[in-house]
Design a protein around this motif. Structure first.
Motif, PDB file in Angstrom:
ATOM      1  N   LEU A 137       0.994  -1.231  -0.139  1.00 60.26           N
ATOM      2  CA  LEU A 137       0.144   0.034   0.058  1.00 60.26           C
ATOM      3  C   LEU A 137       0.827   1.244   0.192  1.00 60.26           C
ATOM      4  CD1 LEU A 137      -2.511  -1.138   2.626  1.00 60.26           C
ATOM      5  CD2 LEU A 137      -2.944  -1.108   0.172  1.00 60.26           C
ATOM      6  N   PRO A 138       0.857   2.187  -1.214  1.00 62.00           N
ATOM      7  CA  PRO A 138       1.840   3.170  -1.271  1.00 62.00           C
ATOM      8  C   PRO A 138       1.438   4.243   0.083  1.00 62.00           C
ATOM      9  CG  PRO A 138       0.635   2.893  -3.201  1.00 62.00           C
ATOM     10  CD  PRO A 138      -0.130   1.733  -2.307  1.00 62.00           C
ATOM     11  N   LYS A 139       0.291   4.358   0.730  1.00 64.54           N
ATOM     12  CA  LYS A 139       0.290   5.382   1.569  1.00 64.54           C
ATOM     13  C   LYS A 139       1.159   4.886   2.781  1.00 64.54           C
ATOM     14  CE  LYS A 139      -3.632   7.826   3.969  1.00 64.54           C
ATOM     15  NZ  LYS A 139      -4.963   8.199   3.949  1.00 64.54           N
ATOM     16  N   LEU A 140       0.825   3.797   3.079  1.00 59.06           N
ATOM     17  CA  LEU A 140       1.470   3.023   4.310  1.00 59.06           C
ATOM     18  C   LEU A 140       2.824   3.115   4.344  1.00 59.06           C
ATOM     19  CD1 LEU A 140       1.049   1.841   7.131  1.00 59.06           C
ATOM     20  CD2 LEU A 140       0.560  -0.422   6.023  1.00 59.06           C
ATOM     21  N   SER A 141       3.102   2.828   3.045  1.00 57.43           N
ATOM     22  CA  SER A 141       4.871   2.824   2.901  1.00 57.43           C
ATOM     23  C   SER A 141       5.534   4.102   3.106  1.00 57.43           C
ATOM     24  CB  SER A 141       5.083   2.075   1.525  1.00 57.43           C
ATOM     25  OG  SER A 141       4.838   0.912   1.418  1.00 57.43           O
ATOM     26  N   VAL A 142       4.892   5.120   2.463  1.00 54.49           N
ATOM     27  CA  VAL A 142       5.335   6.669   2.711  1.00 54.49           C
ATOM     28  C   VAL A 142       5.349   7.009   4.020  1.00 54.49           C
ATOM     29  CG1 VAL A 142       5.037   9.173   1.889  1.00 54.49           C
ATOM     30  CG2 VAL A 142       4.886   7.267   0.354  1.00 54.49           C
ATOM     31  N   ALA A 143       4.031   6.691   4.909  1.00 51.19           N
ATOM     32  CA  ALA A 143       4.085   7.011   6.259  1.00 51.19           C
ATOM     33  C   ALA A 143       5.285   6.517   7.066  1.00 51.19           C
ATOM     34  CB  ALA A 143       2.516   6.752   6.852  1.00 51.19           C
ATOM     35  N   LEU A 144       5.457   5.057   6.929  1.00 48.39           N
ATOM     36  CA  LEU A 144       6.418   4.382   7.719  1.00 48.39           C
ATOM     37  C   LEU A 144       7.796   4.990   7.320  1.00 48.39           C
ATOM     38  CD1 LEU A 144       5.198   0.666   7.320  1.00 48.39           C
ATOM     39  CD2 LEU A 144       5.405   2.094   9.559  1.00 48.39           C
ATOM     40  N   VAL A 145       8.151   5.446   6.028  1.00 51.54           N
ATOM     41  CA  VAL A 145       9.466   5.769   5.851  1.00 51.54           C
ATOM     42  C   VAL A 145       9.755   7.272   6.280  1.00 51.54           C
ATOM     43  CG1 VAL A 145      10.869   6.941   3.939  1.00 51.54           C
ATOM     44  CG2 VAL A 145       9.709   4.703   3.677  1.00 51.54           C
ATOM     45  N   LYS A 146       8.377   7.966   6.263  1.00 46.50           N
ATOM     46  CA  LYS A 146       8.519   9.175   7.163  1.00 46.50           C
ATOM     47  C   LYS A 146       8.744   9.158   8.636  1.00 46.50           C
ATOM     48  CE  LYS A 146       6.036  13.755   7.737  1.00 46.50           C
ATOM     49  NZ  LYS A 146       4.604  14.249   7.459  1.00 46.50           N
TER      50      LYS A 146
END
Length: 689
Positions: A137-146
């Motif tokens: 899931l792109p949204k979850l991946s971006v949130a975790l990286v941040k």
């Protein structure tokens, strides 16, 4: 983009839309919005819409007249999406990222949020696990990286996340926005009937595999009793509907770019994020699990010696004989083994075992004899790609409950006579599907005999016609001695839905079609043609009336001219066409209206073909033009032994979705192929190997 609040407030929604559109102050807010949307060409994205009633308020207040504006609605509910859409074609199910795309996104976001080179290289080891757990899931991946970029020790925190992913997501400060997603997932799961919940938990047996064949799941679930129906065909349809419901839940999805067959949804992918959350929630609340699943991996062992109903032995488990022999298998119904097989992995204590899935293992002939001896109640035996299996024992006839036998891509060339005693057998997949795209298209058994043949089939015993419950059979070879008798027996198999036959030639083609003409359930027929000097006799065949899909694979060793193959274009319901050329002559295929065509050949040939596979050992030129091949969706070409390739008119194939080229191409040829595919108006997925 405007987000729809919950509970929905139309005034708040309109004010946010006014701010986004930067509309001036003035008249009534509704009047300002619909006037702007009517007069201007805008793109409006409405995110997180939850109900039909919310859409009714938006549509009734803001979309009163014909408009040039395009509105995209994002919702988690399929029923809401279909309610908002102007047509079924306007509904799009957004899927998770492919593995490579998810990895690239993670790396890109790492750099965007300040990760240094050392942090990146070490982090990616942990990221591989995180990416899988995210369900792509792109949204979850971006949130975790941040989040990981902002904490003091990102690597240590990543390891903590991987250790207990779901608990960490639900409790970690900074990731609160996903709790709404969790609520939606679990509410959908709770609304499922009990049987579908069991299917959800069953998928956890396959978390080590990124892709699962749907037929594998269907056949296993039938053996487990997860089905209803009056005959073998209706039972299959019922079980396939369970898979469809899982896809609607978001638990499974079909791969976006898998060049296997046009319209073919033979495999599905598990969304591990959805699955892991549902399982963790059930365990946290100490709810009775719908299914008992045990998985052996690494140095681990089952927490209690009493194994549940289903056991998976992972490839990483150390195969500890002492630990295994001290387990209680009295309730074990299915056993799945990955990679390494050991004889002690089956026992006469597995008295109620119904499913034995050994796909891709190193199991051998002697092991199969032990399986038959110790596990007489088996309903499913999966040996696909077990290449050390070269024969099945005569004792196979003792497996009186067997429904599914999958020995595809093994070295088995002949079924034992005793197979005819298995009256409950519904599904036999054997031999090797014609490997037109490979350098040496043959099974290991045929290679050991010193022959290379693109038409690999298996010999079946007389009496096969007594297995009247069969609905899937293939690939059987009718070119050998006794082939005519086998054709006569096929008349009795009236429940057949899928049939694969090899060794087709001029002398037996009429007999085959005469045999199956009355098979009203037959939907898919796959034919592998025997090598022949000419193919003009194919123009006289008439496929069964109810047939939906015909696949033909032709092995050509002498190629005088394209006209010798044009007759194939007249065959009705021809869905897949495979051509393999092993000749020193250059090959030119002209799927186009040309002046020197045979006057007896009709225009608009190959009009129903959706998949075209070509393998060639000499220089190949493929031309497309006009109405021929107008429905083509997938093109697969393999240039063997360093041969060259030319493509002309590929932009004329308006429905093309996948292009897969394989061969030793130099960079110039690759760039030219990419350029031609890139110019296609529909931008098909292109793969060059």
């Amino acid at each position: 983009m405007v987000s729809a609040s919950h509970p929905f407030d139309i005034m708040n929604f309109c004010q946010n839309l006014v701010d986004d559109l930067e509309l001036p102050e003035g008249e009534d807010i509704f009047q300002r919005i619909w006037r702007h949307l009517e007069e201007k060409q805008c793109l409006v994205v409405i995110d997180n819409l939850r109900s039909k009633e919310d859409w009714d308020m938006i549509e009734g207040r803001l979309i009163l007249r014909a408009s040039r504006t395009c509105i995209i609605v994002i919702t988690r509910e399929e029923t809401v999406a279909r309610y908002c859409a102007t047509s079924d074609d306007a509904v799009c199910r957004v899927k998770g990222l492919e593995a490579d795309a998810a990895r690239n996104l993670f790396q890109k976001q790492t750099k965007n949020h300040g990760g240094n080179t050392q942090w990146d290289s070490v982090m990616m080891d942990e990221a591989e696990l995180i990416i899988k757990k995210c369900g792509r899931l792109p949204k979850l991946s971006v949130a975790l990286v941040k989040y990981l970029a902002e904490v003091r020790n990102g690597i240590r925190e990543a390891r903590r996340l991987n250790t207990n992913f779901m608990y960490a997501l639900k409790t970690t400060k900074g990731l609160e926005s996903f709790r709404d997603v969790f609520t939606w997932i679990y509410s959908n799961y709770q609304a499922c009937p009990h049987l579908l919940k069991k299917c959800v938990f069953y998928l956890s047996l396959f978390t080590q595999s990124s892709m699962i064949r749907q037929s594998r799941l269907v056949r296993r679930w039938i053996a487990e009793g997860y089905s209803e129906g009056t005959d073998s065909n209706s039972i299959v349809e019922y079980t396939q509907n369970l898979l469809h419901e899982l896809a609607n839940l978001g638990i499974t999805e079909h791969p976006q770019q898998t060049p296997t067959g046009a319209g073919n949804r033979s495999s599905c992918q598990i969304n591990s994020f959805f699955l892991e959350y549902v399982i963790s929630r059930e365990m946290e609340e100490n709810i009775f699990l719908a299914l008992e699943v045990s998985i052996l991996q690494g140095e681990g062992s089952v927490n209690t010696q009493r194994v549940g109903q289903h056991l998976t032995i992972g490839s990483s488990w150390k195969r500890d004989k002492f630990v295994f022999e001290n387990m209680d298998f009295s309730r074990l119904r299915s056993l799945t083994v990955s990679r390494e097989w050991r004889p002690f992995l089956i026992s006469d204590r597995m008295r109620v075992l119904r499913v034995l899935d050994l796909e891709d293992t190193n199991v051998a002939d002697g092991d199969i004899e032990q399986v038959v001896k110790l596990l007489p109640r088996l309903k499913f035996l999966g040996l696909r790609r077990c290449t050390k299996v070269s024969s099945l024992p005569e004792s196979m006839g003792e497996l009186r409950h067997l429904q599914t036998l999958d020995i595809r891509h093994t070295s088995v060339a002949k079924l034992p006579k005793s197979i005819t005693r298995l009256q409950k057998l519904q599904y036999i997949r054997a031999a090797t599907r014609v490997a037109l795209m490979e350098e040496n298209p043959s099974t290991p058994w045929r290679r050991s005999q010193g022959t290379v043949d693109a038409c690999d089939g298996i010999m079946v015993p007389t009496g096969i016609g007594g297995l009247t419950a069969l609905h899937t059979l293939g690939v059987l070879d009718i070119s050998a001695r006794g082939g005519k008798a086998i054709l006569n027996e096929l008349k009795n198999l009236t429940q057949l839905k899928k049939l694969g036959v090899s060794g087709i030639k001029r002398s037996n083609i009429k007999g085959l079609f005469a045999t199956i003409v009355g098979h009203r359930h037959l939907e898919s027929l796959s034919l592998q043609l025997h090598k022949d000097k000419d193919l003009d006799w194919l123009g006289k065949i008439t496929p069964p009336r109810n047939l939906r899909r015909l696949k033909m694979y032709v092995h050509v060793v002498k190629y005088p001219h394209w006209s010798c193959l044009q007759v194939l274009g007249q065959i009705k319901r021809l869905h897949t066409l495979g051509l393999r050329f092993e000749t020193d002559q250059d090959v030119e295929l002209q799927f186009c209206d040309n002046l020197d065509r045979n006057p007896l050949i009709a225009f608009g040939q190959f009009s129903e073909v959706k998949v075209l596979e070509i393998a060639c050992s000499s220089n190949l030129h493929v031309k497309f033009a006009g109405p021929e091949m107008s429905d083509l969706e997938m093109l697969k070409v393999h240039c063997l032994h360093g041969s060259s390739l030319q493509l002309s008119g590929i932009d004329n194939q308006r429905n093309l979705k996948h292009v897969w080229m394989k061969g030793s191409f130099d960079d110039t040829v690759k760039e030219e192929l990419r350029r031609k595919v890139g110019q296609h108006p529909e931008k098909p997925f292109c793969r060059l190997d």
